[in-house]
Design a protein around this motif. Structure first.
Motif, PDB file in Angstrom:
ATOM      1  N   HIS A  56      18.975 -36.396  31.319  1.00  0.00           N
ATOM      2  CA  HIS A  56      17.984 -35.468  30.782  1.00  0.00           C
ATOM      3  C   HIS A  56      16.874 -36.146  29.987  1.00  0.00           C
ATOM      4  CE1 HIS A  56      20.025 -31.865  32.134  1.00  0.00           C
ATOM      5  NE2 HIS A  56      21.154 -32.459  31.826  1.00  0.00           N
ATOM      6  N   TRP A  57      16.791 -37.457  30.085  1.00  0.00           N
ATOM      7  CA  TRP A  57      15.637 -38.168  29.519  1.00  0.00           C
ATOM      8  C   TRP A  57      15.018 -38.990  30.632  1.00  0.00           C
ATOM      9  CZ3 TRP A  57      15.532 -42.464  25.200  1.00  0.00           C
ATOM     10  CH2 TRP A  57      14.199 -42.656  24.796  1.00  0.00           C
ATOM     11  N   ILE A  74      18.768 -32.184  20.069  1.00  0.00           N
ATOM     12  CA  ILE A  74      17.774 -31.521  20.914  1.00  0.00           C
ATOM     13  C   ILE A  74      18.457 -30.443  21.743  1.00  0.00           C
ATOM     14  CG2 ILE A  74      16.022 -31.830  22.706  1.00  0.00           C
ATOM     15  CD1 ILE A  74      15.834 -34.765  21.889  1.00  0.00           C
ATOM     16  N   HIS A  75      18.014 -29.212  21.604  1.00  0.00           N
ATOM     17  CA  HIS A  75      18.564 -28.104  22.384  1.00  0.00           C
ATOM     18  C   HIS A  75      17.660 -27.874  23.598  1.00  0.00           C
ATOM     19  CE1 HIS A  75      20.109 -27.553  18.252  1.00  0.00           C
ATOM     20  NE2 HIS A  75      21.221 -27.208  18.889  1.00  0.00           N
ATOM     21  N   ASP A  76      17.796 -28.749  24.574  1.00  0.00           N
ATOM     22  CA  ASP A  76      16.907 -28.752  25.743  1.00  0.00           C
ATOM     23  C   ASP A  76      17.483 -27.906  26.871  1.00  0.00           C
ATOM     24  OD1 ASP A  76      18.955 -30.637  25.811  1.00  0.00           O
ATOM     25  OD2 ASP A  76      17.890 -31.966  27.179  1.00  0.00           O
ATOM     26  N   ARG A 119      12.463 -39.329  19.147  1.00  0.00           N
ATOM     27  CA  ARG A 119      13.369 -38.559  19.997  1.00  0.00           C
ATOM     28  C   ARG A 119      14.822 -38.679  19.556  1.00  0.00           C
ATOM     29  NH1 ARG A 119      16.218 -37.733  24.717  1.00  0.00           N
ATOM     30  NH2 ARG A 119      15.275 -36.249  26.171  1.00  0.00           N
ATOM     31  N   ASP A 122      19.572 -35.589  23.515  1.00  0.00           N
ATOM     32  CA  ASP A 122      19.538 -34.390  24.356  1.00  0.00           C
ATOM     33  C   ASP A 122      20.964 -33.940  24.649  1.00  0.00           C
ATOM     34  OD1 ASP A 122      20.518 -35.707  26.840  1.00  0.00           O
ATOM     35  OD2 ASP A 122      18.590 -36.723  26.789  1.00  0.00           O
ATOM     36  N   HIS A 123      21.101 -32.786  25.316  1.00  0.00           N
ATOM     37  CA  HIS A 123      22.453 -32.235  25.480  1.00  0.00           C
ATOM     38  C   HIS A 123      23.322 -33.067  26.417  1.00  0.00           C
ATOM     39  CE1 HIS A 123      20.923 -30.287  29.230  1.00  0.00           C
ATOM     40  NE2 HIS A 123      22.201 -30.236  29.576  1.00  0.00           N
TER      41      HIS A 123
END
Length: 213
Positions: A56-57, A74-76, A119, A122-123
């Motif tokens: 997710h990055w 990060i709630h992406d 940054r 992420d999840h």
């Protein structure tokens, strides 16, 4: 301090299919008890630091997050239950590890490796980690993936970073071998032919050393 990472070499790396973000709260998902028991049943050694390569990055060139202090959570994801957006995983950043990752990649021939000083996680990183290491007391660094590059590129990234295991760094890949949630909705449990074909290709390529050139 990177010098402290030389204590306790690790032997393994792990690839985790983190599934849906609901893994963070849904006890019915099979992966949840597996990750909750990770330290007890799978890997009892406690790493000095953790490097996560999350699907997710995505960046055009490799990037590491160089964070001093706790990582932001990060709630992406969108449209999920409200409690999920209240979850936090404030694991400390690992700036010295990030610098080492950058150095190793540059020495391996990667011309540009970027530093992202804002940054967080992420999840794909914090959801499995909050189950594996709920105390959030192990420094964590993330490395991006390059969707514009091929499997050989990412194999070379992994080969360049393998020495980090000798310094007590747990390297985790997080994502899924294939991913298309739209096609999964409303289907049965039959594996899609394209997914099976790619999974078999990936297995064969790794076993035959296709990328080791």
């Amino acid at each position: 301090m990177m010098s402290s990472l030389k204590m306790g070499a690790l032997k393994e790396t792990f690839y985790i299919s983190h599934g849906s973000p609901t893994l963070s709260i849904d006890d019915s998902l099979p992966a949840r008890p597996f990750l909750l028991s990770f330290r007890e049943k799978v890997y009892p050694e406690k790493p000095n630091c953790i490097l996560v390569i999350s699907a997710h990055w995505e960046t055009s060139e490799p990037a590491v997050n160089v964070i001093n202090g706790p990582n932001e959570t990060i709630h992406d994801f969108y449209g999920f239950p409200k409690p999920m957006y209240q979850l936090k995983y404030p694991a400390p950043g690992a700036p010295e590890l990030a610098k080492k990752v950058k150095t190793l990649l540059e020495e391996a021939g990667f011309k540009r490796v970027h530093e992202d000083k804002k940054r967080g996680l992420d999840h794909g990183a914090w959801v499995p980690l909050m189950l594996m290491y709920p105390e959030a007391d192990i420094p964590v660094c993330q490395l991006s993936v390059q969707t514009n590059m091929d499997a050989n590129h990412h194999y070379k990234v992994g080969r360049a970073l393998a020495s980090l295991k000798k310094e007590g760094v747990l390297i985790i890949g997080s994502g899924s071998a294939t991913h298309n949630l739209r096609t999964m909705q409303g289907t049965n449990d039959t594996v899609a032919s394209w997914a099976l074909e790619f999974d078999n290709w990936l297995k064969e390529s790794l076993l035959t050393g296709r990328f080791d050139k």
